[in-house]
Write a protein that holds these residues in place. Structure first.
Motif, PDB file in Angstrom:
ATOM      1  N   SER A   1      -4.984   4.803  -1.562  1.00  0.00           N
ATOM      2  CA  SER A   1      -5.954   3.729  -1.326  1.00  0.00           C
ATOM      3  C   SER A   1      -7.056   4.135  -0.366  1.00  0.00           C
ATOM      4  O   SER A   1      -8.079   3.451  -0.281  1.00  0.00           O
TER       5      SER A   1
ATOM      6  N   ASN B   1      -1.904   1.431  -9.960  1.00  0.00           N
ATOM      7  CA  ASN B   1      -0.873   0.473  -9.576  1.00  0.00           C
ATOM      8  C   ASN B   1      -0.217  -0.171 -10.802  1.00  0.00           C
ATOM      9  O   ASN B   1       1.014  -0.270 -10.888  1.00  0.00           O
TER      10      ASN B   1
ATOM     11  N   LYS C   1      -0.282   4.138  -0.886  1.00  0.00           N
ATOM     12  CA  LYS C   1      -0.918   3.900   0.411  1.00  0.00           C
ATOM     13  C   LYS C   1      -1.891   5.035   0.771  1.00  0.00           C
ATOM     14  O   LYS C   1      -3.043   4.747   1.146  1.00  0.00           O
TER      15      LYS C   1
ATOM     16  N   ASP D   1      -4.286  -5.005  -3.499  1.00  0.00           N
ATOM     17  CA  ASP D   1      -4.929  -4.721  -4.778  1.00  0.00           C
ATOM     18  C   ASP D   1      -5.697  -5.974  -5.184  1.00  0.00           C
ATOM     19  O   ASP D   1      -5.191  -6.844  -5.891  1.00  0.00           O
TER      20      ASP D   1
ATOM     21  N   LEU E   1      -0.255  -3.078   1.174  1.00  0.00           N
ATOM     22  CA  LEU E   1      -0.946  -2.409   0.074  1.00  0.00           C
ATOM     23  C   LEU E   1      -1.661  -3.486  -0.735  1.00  0.00           C
ATOM     24  O   LEU E   1      -1.045  -4.200  -1.533  1.00  0.00           O
TER      25      LEU E   1
ATOM     26  N   LEU F   1      -7.530   2.457  -8.159  1.00  0.00           N
ATOM     27  CA  LEU F   1      -6.283   2.065  -7.503  1.00  0.00           C
ATOM     28  C   LEU F   1      -5.561   1.004  -8.312  1.00  0.00           C
ATOM     29  O   LEU F   1      -4.321   1.034  -8.444  1.00  0.00           O
TER      30      LEU F   1
END
Length: 760
Positions: free
Chosen positions: A498, A510, A495, A200, A198, A506
């Motif tokens: 995204s 998060n 997940k 970012d 994942l 996102l």
């Protein structure tokens, strides 16, 4: 202003500058310049001659480039030479020497960046691409050699050092300074996630020095600090162990209990965390950590248990569920010591445990292959006996050999005849002798040498493992900001999100989930960094107050041992205070005459002394007349052996001869005026006799002089013969040395005189 942006503008390299650094041209150049054609050890490579002839020129050559990727390039070339040493065994020693030389170049070049700390951190932590700066043709050729189009593989210098086992580089003080600051969270940076589950990457942060007073109170990036991650890891293991114990205590083979569900959740979260860690930095760096090998074994046991448990519940198979719990119970052999190892992780035995286990497994595997022939021979003999075919299957023979291997040798003699009346005892005796006497002794020696080798480099090994754990703690995957079991929740929610959310949305989602699930941890970290960790000034002020109170106490109370042990010795404070004083003027503690003292002086002859009437020596200094006038002659009753030393300055005394002669500044006529005054100093009457010469043009020797000579001869008769021989030999040696010295001093004058005669 965005609170997530750096609070202060530091002179750190920008992402554009780092992306423009050319890495690939350094690699073939270093490979060409690392020219060592002999198998040299580490001590030989670090010797002074190799350092000045080979290492220093290469370091100066590449330091002029000021390329921050040069350290990474040295470690890449080191990996090449290490792989070549495995392929080409004929030149393995030379290749290993070149690999060691690359490591030496790496940490010497790293010292050239130490003046700028932010730049030093960038050199070690920036993920460099080995193809940066390469031409298109080279990139195409590399893709053809790899057989793939994906050649994006970037690593930092620290990761490259770990993968190449550059332990000397990692344990150097410059590297450990950066590693310690990363571990404590003083240095803050972030990587761009390329292999994360994942990712970012909305706001990559440049390198900065963290200031808790200017940072936001709930800073979710602090959850990735390795120091805090160690405490969280300990708590997660404690919770996992608690649910593991409760799961086995309340096991039910027909259905899932509450504690079994809790253990499955925590075990799945732990498995996800380990998988993410191995994906983040690669399998080589992950398995290099000693504890990750234990964690991986625990993950394997958990996955086997989970598979058997699902199968048993799906088909109502109680035997499969029972086997699942039996396998799960074996995980206690890893969970219990793994939790205890947090407190003794620096012990030498713990550091060498991984190497010992690896060598033990390798040795047992080699032994099993060697004794497989004996296993087949015994099985064949049992079949040939006919009646023993059913009682000795191959599994029973193997188990018998394992028992004999680990010390139960009595079984070999009891069961030997059951295989064959003649050959059975012979084979079993040979096997027992080899396994218990020879091979186990060799195994113990190998493990002892491993412990001794790691013990000698315990500090280096500890710093190597510490660096690995620190680099693993700095992860760019967003799942690492969540504590288990909330990482499962983040994976389930973020997940799929995204796939359709923008990077900004996102990132906002998060951050919200991190602060929501880790709110207690963030509050504790914020309070600690602002009021406890940064409250050192309060503790220092309290310490100063205690010292001032201690200084105000009477002396007899200060000298009490208990008070001194609690407060500390006052001597150290005195020494510190002395070195804090700035001296305004230099103290002249050396005498100027010491610098002018000659190394070799020759005294003038007595004829010159009488002619000049001055003190001998090439450094004649005229003294006041009052100095001679103030001298008083010794008493007439003085012994003839009495030595009267005149007052000469240090410059007039030869400093190098062990048998110094001190000649007074009296006139020559005074020397022989009184028989009781001896102005030359020698060690014995014989020496005074041989060195005392009558003047050529002086007055006649009187009656007093004759009496003095007679007295000296009487003294000489009383001397031992051996002492006379030694003094005569010593005088001859002195005379020979003086003649040689005079020849050397007058050689130039004689040559000049000859040249002058020829020229005329």
């Amino acid at each position: 202003m965005d609170p997530e942006q750096p609070s202060s503008a530091l002179l750190a390299p920008t992402l554009e500058n780092l992306a423009s650094v050319k890495v690939f041209p350094l690699i073939p150049a270093l490979k060409k310049d690392v020219t060592v054609y002999s198998a040299l050890s580490w001590d030989q490579l670090t010797a002074a001659d190799i350092n000045f002839s080979i290492v220093r020129p290469i370091v100066n050559k590449y330091a002029r480039l000021k390329n921050m990727a040069v350290v990474y390039a040295c470690l890449v070339v080191r990996s090449y030479f290490l792989s070549e040493s495995d392929c080409d065994l004929a030149f393995a020693g030379v290749m290993l020497s070149r690999a060691s030389l690359c490591e030496i170049l790496a940490y010497k070049l790293l010292g050239r960046f130490a003046t700028n700390y932010i730049q030093l951190v960038a050199v070690l932590t920036t993920s460099w691409s080995p193809l940066a700066g390469a031409t298109h043709e080279i990139i195409v050729e590399v893709k053809q050699n790899l057989g793939t189009q994906d050649v994006e593989s970037s690593q930092s210098a620290l990761e490259m050092a770990i993968s190449t086992d550059a332990k000397a580089f990692l344990s150097s003080p410059v590297t450990q300074k950066v590693v310690n600051d990363i571990y404590n969270g003083t240095v803050v940076f972030s990587h761009t996630a390329h292999r994360s589950i994942l990712a970012d990457n909305y706001k990559p942060r440049a390198i900065e020095i963290y200031d808790p007073q200017k940072a936001p109170f709930l800073d979710h990036y602090r959850l990735r600090v390795p120091k805090y991650g160690k405490y969280f890891e300990f708590l997660n293991f404690a919770l996992l162990l608690l649910t593991f114990i409760l799961c086995l205590s309340t096991q039910d083979k027909t259905k899932l209990t509450i504690w079994e569900v809790a253990f499955i959740i925590f075990g799945s979260a732990f498995t996800l965390e380990e998988y993410t860690a191995s994906t983040e930095h690669g399998w080589i760096i992950y398995i290099a950590n000693t504890w990750n090998a234990f964690d991986f074994s625990l993950v394997v046991i958990f996955l086997v248990y989970l598979g058997l448990r699902i199968k048993g519940l799906s088909f109502n198979d109680l035997s499969t569920s029972s086997m699942a719990f039996d396998i799960l119970s074996c995980a206690a052999c890893i969970l219990f010591p793994r939790l205890a190892f947090f407190a003794v992780s620096d012990n030498v035995i713990v550091l060498s445990l991984r190497a010992m286990i690896a060598q033990f497994v390798f040795f047992i595997g080699i032994a099993a292959i060697c004794f497989s022939g004996l296993l087949f021979a015994l099985w064949t003999l049992a079949i040939d006996n006919g009646t023993q075919q059913t009682s000795w299957p191959i599994s029973s023979i193997a188990w018998l050999m394992v028992q004999i291997w680990f010390g139960n040798t009595s079984l070999s003699f009891d069961q030997a005849t059951s295989f064959h009346p003649l050959l059975g005892p012979i084979l079993m005796t040979i096997f027992a002798a080899l396994s218990n006497t020879l091979l186990l002794t060799i195994l113990i020696c190998i493990l002892s040498n491993t412990v001794a080798r790691i013990d000698s480099n315990a500090t280096q090994e500890h710093l190597y493992q510490f660096t690995i754990s620190t680099i693993e703690g700095v992860k760019s995957d967003a799942l690492f900001s969540y504590q288990p079991p909330f990482n499962l929740l983040a994976l389930i929610i973020l997940k799929p999100a995204s796939w359709f959310l923008s990077p900004r949305a996102l990132h906002s989602t998060n951050v919200f989930l991190i602060k929501l699930t880790s709110l207690p941890q963030l509050i504790i970290i914020g309070l600690y960094e602002r009021y406890l960790s940064s409250g050192r000034r309060l503790r220092e002020s309290g310490k100063d107050a205690a010292y001032s109170f201690y200084n105000s106490l009477p002396r007899h109370i200060k000298n009490i041992p208990l008070v001194e042990a609690l407060v500390g010795s006052a001597s150290n404070d005195l020494y510190d205070a002395i070195f804090e004083v700035e001296v305004a003027e230099d103290f002249d503690i050396f005498d100027e005459s010491d610098d002018d003292a000659p190394a070799l002086r020759s005294l003038d002859s007595r004829e010159n002394i009488r002619a000049s009437g001055t003190s001998p020596g090439p450094r004649h200094r005229k003294r006041p007349s009052s100095l001679n006038a103030s001298r008083t002659s010794p008493s007439p009753q003085a012994s003839p052996r009495q030595r009267v030393i005149s007052t000469l300055s240090p410059n007039d005394v030869p400093q190098t001869s062990p048998r110094q002669r001190v000649i007074s500044t009296h006139s020559p006529n005074d020397v022989f005026a009184s028989p009781d005054v001896i102005t030359t100093s020698f060690r014995s009457p014989l020496a005074r006799l041989f060195n005392q010469r009558s003047p050529v043009d002086g007055p006649a020797v009187g009656e007093a002089s004759l009496r003095r000579i007679e007295t000296l001869l009487d003294d000489v008769r009383s001397l031992p013969v051996q002492r006379l021989k030694e003094e005569m030999k010593e005088l001859q040696d002195r005379q020979a040395r003086i003649e040689n010295l005079l020849l050397m001093l007058t050689r130039g004058m004689r040559n000049e005189s000859k040249q002058g005669t020829i020229s005329t």
